[in-house]
Scaffold this active site. Sequence first.
Site, PDB file in Angstrom:
ATOM      1  N   SER A   1      42.861  35.077  46.834  1.00 21.89           N
ATOM      2  CA  SER A   1      44.224  34.643  46.535  1.00 21.89           C
ATOM      3  C   SER A   1      44.436  33.178  47.381  1.00 21.89           C
ATOM      4  O   SER A   1      43.828  32.475  47.282  1.00 21.89           O
ATOM      5  CB  SER A   1      45.388  35.643  46.491  1.00 21.89           C
ATOM      6  OG  SER A   1      46.572  35.452  45.848  1.00 21.89           O
TER       7      SER A   1
ATOM      8  N   ASP B   1      44.221  37.372  39.975  1.00 21.45           N
ATOM      9  CA  ASP B   1      44.101  37.516  41.506  1.00 21.45           C
ATOM     10  C   ASP B   1      43.118  38.679  42.252  1.00 21.45           C
ATOM     11  O   ASP B   1      43.465  39.720  41.670  1.00 21.45           O
ATOM     12  CB  ASP B   1      45.591  37.629  41.845  1.00 21.45           C
ATOM     13  CG  ASP B   1      46.042  37.436  43.140  1.00 21.45           C
ATOM     14  OD1 ASP B   1      45.061  37.781  44.214  1.00 21.45           O
ATOM     15  OD2 ASP B   1      46.976  36.716  43.697  1.00 21.45           O
TER      16      ASP B   1
END
Length: 315
Positions: A64, A189
């Site tokens: 991320s 993500d």
Amino acid sequence: MRCGGPARHRLRTTLEHMPQIPAQNFDDVALIIEGGGTRNSYTAAVIDQLIANNIHFGWVGGVSAGASHTVNYLSADRFRTVSSFVEFAADRRYSGIQPLVRGRGYFNAVDIYETSTQPDQEFPFDFDTFSADPTPFQLSAVRADTGETVFWGREDTPDLSALMKRVRASSTMPGFMPITYIDGHPYVDGAVGETGGLMLQPAIDAGFTRFFVIASRPRDYWRKEIGRPGFIKAALRRFPTIADLTIARPALYNSVKQQILDLEKQGSAYVFFADNMNIQNTEINLKKLRASFDAGMQQTRKDWPEIMSFLNQTR
């Protein structure tokens, strides 16, 4: 909020012309970088000082926002390391309600990762320096259609476009940003995947037994069970596998964090926990982001002797 071009240029020029410190290589240590959206304005201070002190590791892994830290660190770009999570993050052309209502996401991922990184843009990415650094790295994302966790390294990122597409995929917060497609497959993500958002197991699989972990949460933070799983399933109904992974993530995150704490207790890990985290992962107020970075730098300077003591342990 748009940041002045001349001031940005002066800052970049100043950083580029600072004296170079001899390289410090810690090939037996894996660097693990947690994500956390714009909370990473705090941990940007640690990355900045690793670059400033010319410190190198044997392996780097990020998920991320930690993926952004990973590639900025490997490009040795102090300016981009900080501005990515402060001035750039606060620029309302790229974040906030305006791009959201236009269908580009609360964080305009295309512009942030794929357009702004080009050589003729305001926040260019130094792909040549990145490519010249031989350090192995891994970024992680999750296939939204299957729930499979995928990992990418140098062999998957031969050019700037391939690299930034994967950084974007790793950073695609479900519900906040449009899905990222690579080779026709949808990705979100990596923090919802099998790593729990902490790339410990990939580092272990790469053969490492010593770890420097940069966490964007305080030491006493533990993820709570999802209070309204039905809401998550409704919000992510297009990708039910991602909804299930999101609901299951707290237990996985807590398990991996406990492993890290056990390694810390054994002396095999140093963990930088954020002592003074006062913002959320979607914060875009420039004053608050600058204050977050300043707080991170204050802690980094305080903790630096301990960090270096760990890195310099007899191997």
